[in-house]
Design an enzyme around this catalytic site. Structure first.
Site, mmCIF file in Angstrom:
data_model
loop_
_atom_site.group_PDB
_atom_site.id
_atom_site.type_symbol
_atom_site.label_atom_id
_atom_site.label_comp_id
_atom_site.label_asym_id
_atom_site.label_seq_id
_atom_site.Cartn_x
_atom_site.Cartn_y
_atom_site.Cartn_z
ATOM 1 C CG ASP A 1 -2.101 0.931 1.076
ATOM 2 O OD1 ASP A 1 -2.388 1.360 -0.066
ATOM 3 O OD2 ASP A 1 -2.727 1.257 2.100
ATOM 4 N N GLY A 2 0.298 2.346 -0.526
ATOM 5 C CA GLY A 2 0.952 3.651 -0.445
ATOM 6 C C GLY A 2 1.599 4.135 -1.735
ATOM 7 C CB THR B 1 -12.878 -7.866 -5.399
ATOM 8 O OG1 THR B 1 -12.798 -7.835 -3.966
ATOM 9 C CG2 THR B 1 -12.482 -9.253 -5.885
ATOM 10 C CG ASN C 1 -7.662 -1.972 -5.586
ATOM 11 O OD1 ASN C 1 -6.782 -2.812 -5.379
ATOM 12 N ND2 ASN C 1 -7.914 -1.006 -4.721
ATOM 13 C CD1 TRP C 2 -12.775 -4.984 -9.711
ATOM 14 C CD2 TRP C 2 -12.013 -4.206 -11.670
ATOM 15 N NE1 TRP C 2 -12.134 -6.023 -10.359
ATOM 16 C CE2 TRP C 2 -11.660 -5.575 -11.563
ATOM 17 C CE3 TRP C 2 -11.638 -3.501 -12.819
ATOM 18 C CZ2 TRP C 2 -10.953 -6.256 -12.561
ATOM 19 C CZ3 TRP C 2 -10.939 -4.172 -13.816
ATOM 20 C CH2 TRP C 2 -10.598 -5.537 -13.679
ATOM 21 N NE ARG D 1 -7.397 2.177 -5.759
ATOM 22 C CZ ARG D 1 -6.223 2.162 -5.187
ATOM 23 N NH1 ARG D 1 -5.145 2.480 -5.887
ATOM 24 N NH2 ARG D 1 -6.092 1.826 -3.918
ATOM 25 C CD GLU E 1 2.819 -13.213 15.702
ATOM 26 O OE1 GLU E 1 2.771 -12.039 16.125
ATOM 27 O OE2 GLU E 1 2.345 -14.186 16.328
HETATM 28 C C1 IPE Z 1 -5.417 -2.801 -0.520
HETATM 29 O O1 IPE Z 1 -5.059 -1.469 -0.651
HETATM 30 C C2 IPE Z 1 -5.368 -3.478 -1.851
HETATM 31 C C3 IPE Z 1 -4.054 -3.666 -2.420
HETATM 32 C C4 IPE Z 1 -2.919 -3.377 -1.844
HETATM 33 C C5 IPE Z 1 -4.030 -4.260 -3.735
HETATM 34 P P1 IPE Z 1 -6.161 -0.322 -0.831
HETATM 35 O O2 IPE Z 1 -5.426 0.953 -0.933
HETATM 36 O O3 IPE Z 1 -7.060 -0.674 -1.959
HETATM 37 O O4 IPE Z 1 -6.986 -0.445 0.519
HETATM 38 P P2 IPE Z 1 -7.903 0.630 1.262
HETATM 39 O O5 IPE Z 1 -8.886 1.143 0.250
HETATM 40 O O6 IPE Z 1 -7.008 1.706 1.754
HETATM 41 O O7 IPE Z 1 -8.537 -0.132 2.379
HETATM 42 C C1 IPE Z 2 -1.318 0.278 -3.443
HETATM 43 O O1 IPE Z 2 -1.142 1.648 -3.454
HETATM 44 C C2 IPE Z 2 -1.541 -0.295 -4.820
HETATM 45 C C3 IPE Z 2 -2.919 -0.737 -5.065
HETATM 46 C C4 IPE Z 2 -3.883 -0.750 -4.214
HETATM 47 C C5 IPE Z 2 -3.223 -1.195 -6.416
HETATM 48 P P1 IPE Z 2 -2.378 2.648 -3.494
HETATM 49 O O2 IPE Z 2 -2.711 2.935 -4.912
HETATM 50 O O3 IPE Z 2 -3.498 2.143 -2.677
HETATM 51 O O4 IPE Z 2 -1.743 3.934 -2.837
HETATM 52 P P2 IPE Z 2 -2.433 4.901 -1.784
HETATM 53 O O5 IPE Z 2 -2.906 4.040 -0.649
HETATM 54 O O6 IPE Z 2 -3.549 5.580 -2.485
HETATM 55 O O7 IPE Z 2 -1.337 5.832 -1.378
HETATM 56 MG MG MG Z 3 -4.043 2.348 -0.744
#
Ligand code: IPE
Ligand code: IPE
Ligand code: MG
Length: 254
Positions: A28-29, A74, A76-77, A79, A218
């Protein structure tokens, strides 16, 4: 003096005989990493792909047996389609440049998730990578792609229900193992449950990742955004893991 982030003295504390067999990572991030640099979000995904390569090699070198990476959920669609489209191209770019290295390091690619919803070229890249690494018997690099644990559990329940309906399965014989055997992680067998789950970027939630399988994992939440994570970050997380006392409900340190 407090040790700096990159302090190698911590490396000495790594016990190579107690490396977690299955490490799962919620990567994430990426977006925030890019935004901090006044770059478009997708620049973070691009850099994040490099991190996947680095961390895969680091994990394989440490003797990790399964590395599960949450690449696309599932959810992330939801976005913007431009970002989704970019994310759908990434596996193509990733595997086209990285499969030879994977083979060299004896890493086998596996995927959890409904890949039939991915664009055809992405499905092909994924299926080719699975085929091209099928003979590798080192670490399993397990990508969660269009994966959601509630979706996974729902499918498992449907499958089990239809086996009951067909008379193949007696409800009285349904065990925890029956459930595990119907999840997308079933091909991992005994290694299906992560020992260590890492989430980057400071968020402390699971976001629908391997809910059943992490029952006794953990958990390690690190502040670094995924593109900043590296082999040293992985080692630090493992050192932290090695300091934990896993009891599994019992009393002894197992
Ligand atoms: C979780 O991250 C999904 C992946 C890392 C692929 P998200 O960024 O989608 O999660 P939320 O929306 O912050 O919970
Ligand atoms: C993780 O990074 C990648 C995916 C979820 C595909 P993010 O795209 O969620 O990045 P942030 O959380 O918005 O910074
Ligand atoms: Mg994220």
């Amino acid at each position: 003096m407090f040790s700096s982030k990159k302090d190698v003295s911590q490396e000495q504390a790594l016990d190579m005989s107690r490396i977690p067999a299955h490490i799962a990572i919620i990567m994430d991030g990426n977006g925030r990493w890019a935004q901090k640099r006044h770059l478009p979000r997708v620049a973070g995904h691009k850099q994040g792909m490099q991190t996947v390569k680095t961390v895969t090699m680091a994990a394989s070198d440490l003797g990790v047996k399964v590395l599960s990476l949450y690449a696309f959920s599932t959810e992330n669609w939801k976005r913007p389609s431009s970002e989704v489209n970019y994310l759908m191209q990434l596996p193509i770019r990733f595997f086209s440049t990285f499969v030879p290295d994977l083979v060299k390091h004896n890493v086998r690619v596996m995927v959890m998730g409904d890949t039939t919803r991915l664009p055809e070229a992405t499905q092909k890249a994924v299926n080719d990578a699975i085929k091209d690494t099928a003979d590798c018997d080192g670490m399993v690099l397990n990508f969660a792609l269009n994966y959601g644990s509630r979706d996974e559990i729902t499918r498992a329940v449907k499958q089990i229900a239809s086996e009951v309906q067909d008379g193949q399965l007696d409800p009285a014989n349904i065990t925890e193992q029956t459930i595990s055997d119907h999840l997308m992680s079933a091909p991992l067998g005994e290694l299906a449950d992560p020992d260590l789950l890492i989430r980057t970027s400071g968020e402390e939630r699971i976001s629908n990742f391997m809910l059943w399988q992490i029952g006794y994992s953990e958990l390690e939440f690190v502040d670094e955004h995924w593109p900043d994570f590296d082999g040293d970050s992985l080692k630090r997380a493992i050192i932290d893991f090695q300091g934990r006392h896993r009891r599994f409900g019992g009393l002894v340190n197992q």
